[in-house]
Motif scaffolding. Structure first.
Motif, mmCIF file in Angstrom:
data_model
loop_
_atom_site.group_PDB
_atom_site.id
_atom_site.type_symbol
_atom_site.label_atom_id
_atom_site.label_comp_id
_atom_site.label_asym_id
_atom_site.label_seq_id
_atom_site.Cartn_x
_atom_site.Cartn_y
_atom_site.Cartn_z
ATOM 1 N N LYS A 1 0.825 -1.220 0.000
ATOM 2 C CA LYS A 1 0.000 0.000 0.000
ATOM 3 C C LYS A 1 0.854 1.263 0.000
ATOM 4 C CE LYS A 1 -3.406 2.356 2.985
ATOM 5 N NZ LYS A 1 -4.310 2.166 4.156
ATOM 6 N N TYR A 2 1.938 1.263 0.794
ATOM 7 C CA TYR A 2 2.760 2.468 0.928
ATOM 8 C C TYR A 2 3.983 2.460 0.013
ATOM 9 C CZ TYR A 2 -0.163 3.175 5.044
ATOM 10 O OH TYR A 2 -1.235 3.340 5.889
ATOM 11 N N GLY A 3 4.166 1.369 -0.733
ATOM 12 C CA GLY A 3 5.283 1.296 -1.655
ATOM 13 C C GLY A 3 6.632 1.212 -0.977
ATOM 14 N N PHE B 1 11.079 8.033 6.824
ATOM 15 C CA PHE B 1 10.465 9.335 7.075
ATOM 16 C C PHE B 1 9.743 9.904 5.852
ATOM 17 C CE2 PHE B 1 14.063 9.027 10.074
ATOM 18 C CZ PHE B 1 13.330 9.057 11.258
ATOM 19 N N GLY B 2 9.708 9.132 4.770
ATOM 20 C CA GLY B 2 9.080 9.628 3.550
ATOM 21 C C GLY B 2 7.633 9.196 3.384
ATOM 22 N N GLN C 1 10.300 -1.375 6.818
ATOM 23 C CA GLN C 1 10.035 0.061 6.910
ATOM 24 C C GLN C 1 8.695 0.332 7.577
ATOM 25 O OE1 GLN C 1 11.107 0.166 2.636
ATOM 26 N NE2 GLN C 1 11.786 2.244 3.064
ATOM 27 N N VAL C 2 7.698 -0.497 7.298
ATOM 28 C CA VAL C 2 6.390 -0.338 7.939
ATOM 29 C C VAL C 2 6.524 -0.505 9.450
ATOM 30 C CG1 VAL C 2 4.079 -1.326 8.213
ATOM 31 C CG2 VAL C 2 5.054 -1.045 5.922
ATOM 32 N N GLN D 1 17.964 0.951 3.412
ATOM 33 C CA GLN D 1 16.506 0.823 3.346
ATOM 34 C C GLN D 1 15.875 1.058 4.712
ATOM 35 O OE1 GLN D 1 14.601 -3.109 2.785
ATOM 36 N NE2 GLN D 1 13.544 -2.197 1.015
ATOM 37 N N ASN D 2 16.497 0.530 5.763
ATOM 38 C CA ASN D 2 15.950 0.715 7.108
ATOM 39 C C ASN D 2 15.971 2.177 7.544
ATOM 40 O OD1 ASN D 2 15.466 -2.018 7.397
ATOM 41 N ND2 ASN D 2 17.320 -2.428 8.570
#
Length: 304
Positions: A235-237, A272-273, A242-243, A267-268
């Motif tokens: 959903k968040y790409g 914040f984006g 990261q989620v 990646q970790n």
């Protein structure tokens, strides 16, 4: 760099780099990669036996990136000793000595946060906390705190007339949310710091000797194609990790993801984006399964 303010006024970055289970010989490269990727919060411990490598990585990265010591937030932890495990418990005096030795291994004059790693033995806990208070007075620790402490353990400090910790580092993730403890910490201006944020991933601690019955069972859940974190990641790409890290940050918890893989380290850091929406945060709130897995054997938070 996004931060949360501790009671001492010290700013702790939300994005931290954890070093648990990173060998001393690998730590310098991993820490250097993390600092180059933008991490400004590095977490280690006496018990990890990698402070020398962590310190070497910090030194090299400060030089190569043109940073100064004040640009970094560094945490280490006192291993308190546990007589039940055949270890001598640290006293107030040996606690002070322990940080001196940690600072020598790290090559630093001070740490930004010094924690008692676990609460073994009531009188020992109080003696060790007095040592941390002294170390803060000496300027060798800008802030002091605890790890794996329960409400009872913190109330002991209060009853002894001692200052409260600035932080409590805990296993915190959607499957172990500890709402009562977190509420107590918030009410007492104690910052919760999240470790083991990635427990719900199928890839969490798959190395030899890192399993427990709970973690194996949870990992099987994470392998499901329609697991909620996979759905949210699409959903968040972003990635599932990261989620999970973003959830903690939105709850107000600094996080400590660990990796030795440069791509994974970067990646970790990319949390914040995007923002998890209210509907998903509400759904995650219903996923709590209890205490967690990190101290599944001999949970120190149940120490007498």
């Amino acid at each position: 760099m996004r931060t949360r303010t501790l009671t001492t006024g010290t700013e702790i970055p939300y994005l931290g780099f954890g070093t648990y289970l990173i060998e001393d010989g690998e730590a310098a490269a991993a820490v250097g990669e993390a600092i180059r990727a933008g991490y400004r919060h590095i977490d280690t411990a006496e018990g990890y036996q990698n402070e020398s490598g962590v310190g070497a990585g910090i030194k090299r990265a400060l030089e190569s990136e043109g940073l100064t010591r004040s640009d970094l937030f560094v945490t280490t932890k006192l291993w308190p000793g546990n007589p039940e495990w055949g270890q001598q418990a640290k006293t107030t005096e040996s606690t002070v000595t322990s940080l001196d030795e940690s600072l020598e291994r790290l090559g630093l004059d001070y740490v930004d946060l010094y924690l008692i790693h676990a609460p073994f033995g009531r009188e020992d806990r109080l003696a060790q906390w007095r040592g941390l208070v002294e170390l803060q007075r000496q300027g060798k620790a800008r802030a002091i705190g605890v790890s794996n402490f329960s409400v009872k353990h913190i109330e002991e400090l209060k009853a002894a007339g001692l200052p409260l910790p600035a932080a409590n580092q805990l296993e915190l993730h959607p499957w172990s949310q500890k709402p009562e403890l977190v509420r107590y910490l918030d009410d007492n201006a104690i910052t919760p710091i999240a470790y083991s944020s990635l427990v719900p991933l199928s890839t969490w601690r798959t190395g030899e000797g890192q399993d427990s019955a709970k973690s194996i069972r949870m990992r099987a859940d994470g392998e499901q194609a329609d697991s909620p974190f996979k759905v949210m990641a699409r959903k968040y790409g972003v990635g599932e990790a990261q989620v999970l890290l973003r959830w903690a940050v939105q709850k107000g918890y600094p996080v400590l993801p660990k990796s030795t893989n440069p791509d994974r380290i970067r990646q970790n850091a990319d949390i914040f984006g995007f923002t998890i929406d209210e509907e998903d945060m509400t759904a995650i709130e219903k996923m709590d399964r209890g205490e967690g897995v990190a101290w599944a054997s001999g949970d120190p938070t149940k120490a007498a």
